[in-house]
Motif scaffolding. Structure first.
Motif, short mmCIF file in Angstrom:
data_model
loop_
_atom_site.label_atom_id
_atom_site.label_comp_id
_atom_site.label_asym_id
_atom_site.label_seq_id
_atom_site.Cartn_x
_atom_site.Cartn_y
_atom_site.Cartn_z
N ALA A 29 44.09 10.24 18.00
CA ALA A 29 44.06 11.66 17.59
C ALA A 29 44.63 12.55 18.70
N LEU A 30 44.18 12.29 19.92
CA LEU A 30 44.66 13.07 21.06
C LEU A 30 46.14 12.77 21.34
N GLY A 31 46.49 11.50 21.16
CA GLY A 31 47.89 11.08 21.36
C GLY A 31 48.82 11.75 20.38
N TRP A 32 48.34 11.98 19.18
CA TRP A 32 49.17 12.69 18.18
C TRP A 32 49.32 14.17 18.56
N LEU A 33 48.19 14.75 18.96
CA LEU A 33 48.19 16.18 19.28
C LEU A 33 49.02 16.48 20.52
N ILE A 34 48.82 15.68 21.57
CA ILE A 34 49.59 15.85 22.80
C ILE A 34 50.27 14.51 23.10
N PRO A 35 51.59 14.40 22.93
CA PRO A 35 52.27 13.12 23.16
C PRO A 35 51.94 12.53 24.53
N GLY A 36 51.52 11.28 24.54
CA GLY A 36 51.19 10.59 25.79
C GLY A 36 49.73 10.70 26.20
N ALA A 37 49.02 11.67 25.62
CA ALA A 37 47.63 11.90 26.03
C ALA A 37 46.71 10.75 25.60
N GLY A 38 47.08 10.05 24.55
CA GLY A 38 46.30 8.89 24.11
C GLY A 38 46.28 7.79 25.17
N HIS A 39 47.36 7.70 25.95
CA HIS A 39 47.42 6.73 27.03
C HIS A 39 46.73 7.29 28.27
N LEU A 40 46.93 8.58 28.52
CA LEU A 40 46.34 9.19 29.71
C LEU A 40 44.82 9.13 29.68
N ILE A 41 44.23 9.35 28.50
CA ILE A 41 42.76 9.33 28.38
C ILE A 41 42.21 7.93 28.63
N GLN A 42 43.08 6.92 28.50
CA GLN A 42 42.66 5.54 28.76
C GLN A 42 43.13 5.07 30.14
N LYS A 43 43.47 6.05 30.95
CA LYS A 43 43.87 5.80 32.36
C LYS A 43 45.15 4.97 32.48
#
Lengths: 141, 62
Positions: A29-43
């Motif tokens: 969900a976060l990765g869709w909203l902010i590109p790349g954030a889905g990976h960032l939140i998983q370090k």
């Protein structure tokens, strides 16, 4: 006997099914909203920033080339597909619609390239979302 | 937009290939070394495909 078989197959299905964790929902969900954030939140910092830069740059190049951002429509099939692709960019698409970025009509060749850049940025972001989900469920490191 | 970025077809295709290859590399492989390798491979295929398509179109036109 039948009951035992049902229980066994249900247990096997449970063992192979991906666990539904908060991260498995939040990361895509976060990765869709902010590109790349889905990976960032998983370090996954480097991957996250690379994806953010790539998708963001594609979208920005598309806008700079006077590309068109598709609105929801029920017209031509290619216009519908254009909208579906654009929506993949998530937050970038929302920002584009809110601030009315992009041109209304594709007037020349460069604007057509730009339109494709925006659409592909959305499609690439969908790949990023799927990848973030796979990391969240442990299918990928 | 008043001043649109004017890229040639070749430069636009090159830019497109570059960013798409990065995403392909990162999302389609597990190991960082493999990611770089696959990304570079995708970029090379994009460029090769571009030249092949260009020549095919040239032959169709002439």
């Amino acid at each position: 006997m039948a009951n035992t078989e049902t229980t066994t197959s249900a247990a096997q299905a449970g063992a192979t099914a991906a666990p539904v964790t908060a991260m498995a929902v939040l990361a895509p969900a976060l990765g869709w909203l902010i590109p790349g954030a889905g990976h960032l939140i998983q370090k996954r910092w480097i991957r996250g920033f690379m994806l953010m830069a790539s998708v963001g740059a594609m979208f920005a190049f598309g806008l700079a080339m006077d590309g068109k951002i598709y609105k929801p429509n029920t017209g031509d099939l290619l216009d519908i597909l254009g909208f579906v692709s654009d929506v993949g960019a998530g937050g970038l698409y929302i920002l584009g619609r809110v601030f009315n970025w992009g041109s209304e009509a594709i007037a020349y060749a460069t604007a057509d390239y730009g339109t494709k850049f925006i659409a592909v940025a959305g499609l690439l972001n969908i790949m990023c979302v799927v990848d973030a989900y796979h990391i969240a469920i442990g299918k990928k490191q | 937009m008043i001043l649109a970025l004017q890229l040639s077809h070749f430069t636009a295709a090159l830019t497109f290939s570059f960013f798409a290859s990065i995403v392909f590399g990162v999302t389609q492989r597990n190991d960082p070394r493999e990611m770089v390798r696959y990304g570079a491979q995708c970029f090379a295929w994009f460029i090769l495909g571009m030249f092949v398509a260009g020549w095919i179109m040239w032959f169709l036109h002439h």
